[in-house]
Design a protein around this motif. Structure first.
Motif, PDB file in Angstrom:
ATOM      1  N   PHE A  40      -4.586  50.179   5.038  1.00  0.00           N
ATOM      2  CA  PHE A  40      -3.108  50.503   4.725  1.00  0.00           C
ATOM      3  C   PHE A  40      -1.996  49.454   5.337  1.00  0.00           C
ATOM      4  O   PHE A  40      -0.877  49.390   4.823  1.00  0.00           O
ATOM      5  N   GLY A  41      -2.681  48.703   6.350  1.00  0.00           N
ATOM      6  CA  GLY A  41      -1.765  47.636   6.846  1.00  0.00           C
ATOM      7  C   GLY A  41      -1.363  46.633   5.868  1.00  0.00           C
ATOM      8  O   GLY A  41      -0.207  45.917   6.177  1.00  0.00           O
ATOM      9  N   PHE A  42      -2.150  46.440   4.656  1.00  0.00           N
ATOM     10  CA  PHE A  42      -1.530  45.383   3.746  1.00  0.00           C
ATOM     11  C   PHE A  42      -0.188  46.167   3.244  1.00  0.00           C
ATOM     12  O   PHE A  42       0.563  45.079   2.675  1.00  0.00           O
ATOM     13  N   PHE A  43       0.058  47.395   3.431  1.00  0.00           N
ATOM     14  CA  PHE A  43       1.373  47.995   2.896  1.00  0.00           C
ATOM     15  C   PHE A  43       2.487  48.172   3.829  1.00  0.00           C
ATOM     16  O   PHE A  43       3.413  47.436   3.831  1.00  0.00           O
ATOM     17  N   SER A  44       1.850  48.693   4.953  1.00  0.00           N
ATOM     18  CA  SER A  44       2.672  49.041   5.989  1.00  0.00           C
ATOM     19  C   SER A  44       3.186  48.004   7.021  1.00  0.00           C
ATOM     20  O   SER A  44       4.282  48.110   7.590  1.00  0.00           O
ATOM     21  N   VAL A  45       2.439  46.907   7.053  1.00  0.00           N
ATOM     22  CA  VAL A  45       2.794  45.751   7.875  1.00  0.00           C
ATOM     23  C   VAL A  45       3.312  44.391   6.900  1.00  0.00           C
ATOM     24  O   VAL A  45       4.414  44.227   6.752  1.00  0.00           O
ATOM     25  N   LYS A  46       2.202  43.983   5.930  1.00  0.00           N
ATOM     26  CA  LYS A  46       2.614  42.954   5.226  1.00  0.00           C
ATOM     27  C   LYS A  46       3.640  42.959   4.409  1.00  0.00           C
ATOM     28  O   LYS A  46       4.822  42.258   4.015  1.00  0.00           O
ATOM     29  N   LEU A  47       3.367  43.913   3.340  1.00  0.00           N
ATOM     30  CA  LEU A  47       4.196  44.205   2.210  1.00  0.00           C
ATOM     31  C   LEU A  47       5.750  44.666   2.906  1.00  0.00           C
ATOM     32  O   LEU A  47       6.708  44.137   2.206  1.00  0.00           O
ATOM     33  N   LEU A  48       5.755  45.419   3.859  1.00  0.00           N
ATOM     34  CA  LEU A  48       6.902  45.935   4.370  1.00  0.00           C
ATOM     35  C   LEU A  48       7.795  44.746   5.002  1.00  0.00           C
ATOM     36  O   LEU A  48       9.189  44.903   4.853  1.00  0.00           O
ATOM     37  N   ASN A  49       6.914  43.850   5.505  1.00  0.00           N
ATOM     38  CA  ASN A  49       7.827  42.973   6.226  1.00  0.00           C
ATOM     39  C   ASN A  49       7.773  41.550   5.497  1.00  0.00           C
ATOM     40  O   ASN A  49       8.321  40.478   6.126  1.00  0.00           O
ATOM     41  N   GLN A  51       5.424  39.712   4.398  1.00  0.00           N
ATOM     42  CA  GLN A  51       4.462  38.486   4.401  1.00  0.00           C
ATOM     43  C   GLN A  51       3.784  38.207   3.218  1.00  0.00           C
ATOM     44  O   GLN A  51       3.842  38.871   2.093  1.00  0.00           O
ATOM     45  N   ASP A  52       3.067  37.058   3.321  1.00  0.00           N
ATOM     46  CA  ASP A  52       2.489  36.619   2.127  1.00  0.00           C
ATOM     47  C   ASP A  52       1.234  37.469   1.551  1.00  0.00           C
ATOM     48  O   ASP A  52       0.263  37.053   2.112  1.00  0.00           O
ATOM     49  N   ILE A  53       1.417  38.473   0.654  1.00  0.00           N
ATOM     50  CA  ILE A  53       0.394  39.184   0.083  1.00  0.00           C
ATOM     51  C   ILE A  53       0.976  39.610  -1.178  1.00  0.00           C
ATOM     52  O   ILE A  53       2.041  39.833  -1.547  1.00  0.00           O
ATOM     53  N   TRP A  54       0.078  39.362  -2.281  1.00  0.00           N
ATOM     54  CA  TRP A  54       0.640  39.274  -3.657  1.00  0.00           C
ATOM     55  C   TRP A  54       0.378  40.976  -4.268  1.00  0.00           C
ATOM     56  O   TRP A  54       1.513  41.456  -4.722  1.00  0.00           O
ATOM     57  N   ALA A  55      -0.697  41.316  -4.193  1.00  0.00           N
ATOM     58  CA  ALA A  55      -0.864  42.561  -5.497  1.00  0.00           C
ATOM     59  C   ALA A  55      -1.603  43.757  -4.928  1.00  0.00           C
ATOM     60  O   ALA A  55      -2.538  43.956  -5.437  1.00  0.00           O
ATOM     61  N   PRO A  56      -1.230  44.338  -3.646  1.00  0.00           N
ATOM     62  CA  PRO A  56      -2.105  45.565  -3.227  1.00  0.00           C
ATOM     63  C   PRO A  56      -1.677  46.668  -4.178  1.00  0.00           C
ATOM     64  O   PRO A  56      -2.657  47.356  -4.171  1.00  0.00           O
ATOM     65  N   ASN A 111       8.985  42.678  -5.474  1.00  0.00           N
ATOM     66  CA  ASN A 111       8.883  41.475  -6.177  1.00  0.00           C
ATOM     67  C   ASN A 111       7.410  40.944  -6.116  1.00  0.00           C
ATOM     68  O   ASN A 111       6.961  39.978  -5.605  1.00  0.00           O
ATOM     69  N   VAL A 112       6.407  41.881  -6.430  1.00  0.00           N
ATOM     70  CA  VAL A 112       4.686  41.516  -6.377  1.00  0.00           C
ATOM     71  C   VAL A 112       4.450  42.354  -7.750  1.00  0.00           C
ATOM     72  O   VAL A 112       5.014  42.710  -8.520  1.00  0.00           O
TER      73      VAL A 112
END
Length: 227
Positions: A40-49, A51-56, A111-112
């Motif tokens: 879930f950190g892909f959302f709660s850390v990367k996407l929220l902040n 960071q470079d993550i495209w399509a969770p 914007n993903v």
């Protein structure tokens, strides 16, 4: 009984039941309702902040749509419970993000490529009639795409077709399931713009997954000697 002797419908039920059951073990082990192949950190850390993550969300959509189909077409109550748990989990999280960081921050997080999240959530709402599922679906309306369509303006040129086609499906679901007439107007404009000003006669509408400016799609054609 040999596999060749088992009725096809029974094979489908057995196989799909096995897949749903194994996914249920994963969801139970996580214990929050969240279900995916990544933390879930892909959302709660990367996407929220940012960071470079495209399509969770793209993956979440596929999981939720598959589970909902298991209920709609095969009457799997377990699959319905699982997709409801996932929707409820994300409703709580998204509303928390909006409350803490503001709607502008949430919109920036769109914007993903988030796939058909609006569509699957409205389709789920059609089954559950839970207003939280409809309100979560509405969070996936991206103003930079939606607002020009409502205002009868063609701004498709330069945007990623694969990302936004799924959003158009969501607009259609918003009308079909929730009778949202504004979204009906937007998707009708989208279809009109796309077919009249962005499509080849043979049906394709983009070049390298991007729409071009109105009435310029023919410029993408290349003539090769000898062909």
């Amino acid at each position: 009984m040999a596999l060749g002797k088992i009725p096809r419908n029974e094979l489908i039920l057995n196989r799909s039941g096995l897949i749903v059951g194994e996914l249920h073990k994963v969801q139970n082990a996580i214990g929050t309702g969240y279900l995916s192949a990544f933390p879930f950190g892909f959302f709660s850390v990367k996407l929220l902040n940012g960071q470079d993550i495209w399509a969770p969300w793209y993956v979440i959509h596929k999981i939720m749509a598959g589970l909902l189909d298991q209920y709609i077409f095969l009457q799997s109550q377990l699959a319905l419970e699982m997709v409801i748990d996932e929707a409820n989990f994300f409703h709580t999280w998204v509303e928390g993000v909006v409350a803490q960081y503001g709607i502008g921050h949430w919109i920036n997080m769109l914007n993903v490529e988030f796939g058909g999240m609006e569509e699957v959530l409205y389709n789920l709402y059609g089954v559950t009639k839970d207003p939280n599922h409809a309100s979560l679906a509405a969070r996936f309306v991206k103003p930079s795409f939606y607002d020009p369509l409502v205002q009868n303006t063609d701004q498709l040129g330069g945007i990623h077709a694969n990302t936004h086609l799924a959003q158009a499906n969501g607009m259609a679901a918003a009308f079909e399931v929730a009778q949202n007439t504004s979204q009906q107007h937007a998707v009708a404009n989208f279809f009109r713009f796309l077919t009249a000003q962005h499509s080849y006669a043979t049906g394709g509408s983009n070049d390298h997954e991007y729409w071009t400016a109105p009435n310029t799609i023919g410029d993408a054609l290349q003539v090769t000697d000898g062909l």
